[in-house]
Design a protein around this motif. Structure first.
Motif, PDB file in Angstrom:
ATOM      1  N   ASP A   1       0.868  -1.180   0.000  1.00  0.00           N
ATOM      2  CA  ASP A   1       0.000   0.000   0.000  1.00  0.00           C
ATOM      3  C   ASP A   1       0.902   1.227   0.000  1.00  0.00           C
ATOM      4  N   ASP A   2       0.397   2.367   0.486  1.00  0.00           N
ATOM      5  CA  ASP A   2       1.225   3.570   0.515  1.00  0.00           C
ATOM      6  C   ASP A   2       2.470   3.343   1.363  1.00  0.00           C
TER       7      ASP A   2
ATOM      8  N   LYS B   1       2.463   2.037  -3.125  1.00  0.00           N
ATOM      9  CA  LYS B   1       1.613   2.966  -3.863  1.00  0.00           C
ATOM     10  C   LYS B   1       2.107   4.402  -3.776  1.00  0.00           C
ATOM     11  N   GLY B   2       3.328   4.593  -3.236  1.00  0.00           N
ATOM     12  CA  GLY B   2       3.898   5.914  -3.211  1.00  0.00           C
ATOM     13  C   GLY B   2       3.749   6.605  -1.872  1.00  0.00           C
ATOM     14  N   ILE B   3       4.032   7.908  -1.858  1.00  0.00           N
ATOM     15  CA  ILE B   3       3.875   8.751  -0.673  1.00  0.00           C
ATOM     16  C   ILE B   3       2.663   9.637  -0.917  1.00  0.00           C
TER      17      ILE B   3
ATOM     18  N   THR C   1       6.620   1.725  -8.279  1.00  0.00           N
ATOM     19  CA  THR C   1       5.465   1.989  -7.429  1.00  0.00           C
ATOM     20  C   THR C   1       4.271   2.409  -8.289  1.00  0.00           C
ATOM     21  N   GLN C   2       3.084   2.298  -7.706  1.00  0.00           N
ATOM     22  CA  GLN C   2       1.886   2.720  -8.429  1.00  0.00           C
ATOM     23  C   GLN C   2       1.883   4.231  -8.626  1.00  0.00           C
TER      24      GLN C   2
ATOM     25  N   LYS D   1      10.286   3.713 -13.325  1.00  0.00           N
ATOM     26  CA  LYS D   1       9.155   2.871 -13.739  1.00  0.00           C
ATOM     27  C   LYS D   1       7.969   3.014 -12.783  1.00  0.00           C
ATOM     28  N   VAL D   2       7.579   4.254 -12.565  1.00  0.00           N
ATOM     29  CA  VAL D   2       6.454   4.570 -11.692  1.00  0.00           C
ATOM     30  C   VAL D   2       5.218   4.820 -12.557  1.00  0.00           C
ATOM     31  N   ASP D   3       4.068   4.289 -12.158  1.00  0.00           N
ATOM     32  CA  ASP D   3       2.865   4.448 -12.979  1.00  0.00           C
ATOM     33  C   ASP D   3       2.438   5.910 -13.066  1.00  0.00           C
TER      34      ASP D   3
END
Length: 398
Positions: free
Chosen positions: A216-217, A239-241, A268-269, A297-299
């Protein structure tokens, strides 16, 4: 004379710390490797917390089973909880009493949680599966956090690792002047709801040089958070910050002064992410700084999402009433899995996002076809410096 008094006080404190009594759970309280240590740990804490001078509660190297523990204050003097061993949680979350978290620290000033140990929450199929008809929620026992920090002041957490929590790894609520440094989080990328560090209703929180990989985050900043500094964090998987989701509930408090600096994101997402619910209650989010960030390679490297609705019915035709203003995005570079490397999807309510400033962006689309772009809805950013890709020529009103 004043200098002499300060020197005498400093020497006194050094001697006091050097002579701090050590409460070793294996030497005084009967804890044994591979044994259950809840009672030994509670007894050691009671002694350390009531000691008139600074003290240390020590969990030495080794593996120890722990059902549940609550470290409650206030204490007479500062206490260091040094965890060098590995603590193992029950596999079945129902074993932990309903309403409890696995490890809780509450109402303590001057706490230090240190060491090289691991807190293994033993998340897995019994906690993370959504297909089991006998889920823990249906059993009436919500999944537990590995660590719950509640009403701490002037405290720090460093060195330890949180592994495979059943739910959030570290939940920080109603805390003031708390620092996480060299704190590690380890969980599979597919583990649900395993937020690394969650911050809410707290102020002056520092998160430095941490490595967080989870499902998750990596870090979640929720309402009531003031002056949160995040620096040198390595995030991924996860999922990032994020800041949010915000505006869903009545009574939420403003978020102000969030600084994310010199952080990296890998597969990360999202990278940095502000998310608010549509059809929301009014709320103010301000003074947000995203600076010196690297994406691999982050969405969605940079994402403001004011129509956030992950899993329930939302009235998406009704705009978010959360006001986002004074957002500064500077020196963000790397690669994106989507062409929209900067997404600013602001609410159409009022003026949308106000005073969004973007400078020195170098983000490339790492996909099969197409080129990187910036996307703007209901916002007109102020651009400076070098921009790859170029900034939005106009704000699309949808």
């Amino acid at each position: 004379m004043e200098f002499k008094s300060c020197l005498v006080f400093a020497i006194f404190m050094f001697i006091a710390i050097a002579q701090a009594e050590v409460f070793d759970i294996t030497k005084k309280y009967g804890a044994k490797p591979d044994g259950e240590i809840s009672k030994a740990l509670a007894d050691a804490w009671a002694a350390a917390c009531s000691a008139p001078q600074p003290s240390q509660l020590l969990i030495p190297k080794g593996r120890f089973c722990l059902n549940v523990i609550e470290f409650n204050g206030p204490c007479k003097s500062p206490v260091e909880v040094k965890i060098d061993g590995t603590l193992i949680a029950p596999e079945d979350p129902v074993v932990i009493p309903k309403g409890s978290q696995w490890i809780t620290f509450s109402y303590i000033t001057g706490l230090k949680v240190t060491g090289s140990g691991t807190l293994d929450g033993v998340g897995g199929s019994m906690s993370w599966s959504t297909d089991d008809p006998k889920t823990t929620v249906e059993k009436g026992s919500p999944l537990q956090y590995n660590l719950f920090f509640n009403f701490l002041k002037d405290s720090s957490i460093s060195g330890i690792t949180s592994k495979d929590s059943k739910n959030y790894h570290a939940n920080v609520v109603q805390c003031t002047n708390v620092t996480f440094e060299n704190f590690r989080v380890s969980a599979p990328g597919e583990s649900p709801n395993t937020i690394g560090i969650h911050v809410g209703w707290s102020k002056n929180i520092n998160i430095k040089n941490c490595v967080i990989g989870t499902g998750d985050d990596c870090i979640s900043v929720r309402d009531g958070s003031l002056n949160v500094h995040i620096e040198g964090v390595k995030c991924g998987p996860g999922k990032g910050i994020s800041i949010g989701g915000l505006g869903r509930n009545t009574g939420e408090k403003p978020v102000a002064g969030v600084f994310v600096k010199n952080c990296s994101f890998s597969s990360t997402q999202n990278g940095v992410w502000i998310k608010t619910w549509p059809h929301s209650h009014p709320l103010d989010v301000s003074d947000i700084h995203f600076e010196d960030l690297t994406m691999e390679k982050v969405d969605n490297p940079v994402f403001i999402q004011q129509d956030y609705c992950p899993h329930i019915e939302c009235k998406k035709d009704s705009p978010s009433m959360v006001k986002i203003r004074d957002v500064f995005i500077k020196n963000v570079k790397g690669t994106s899995n989507s062409p929209e490397v900067v997404k600013l999807r602001c609410s159409k309510a009022g003026k949308g996002c106000e005073n969004v400033q973007i400078s020195d962006i170098n983000l490339k689309y790492d996909g099969p076809a197409g080129k990187a772009i910036q996307e703007c809805q209901h916002v007109k950013p102020v651009y400076t410096g070098q921009l790859v890709p170029p900034g939005c020529a106009k704000s699309f009103e949808v």
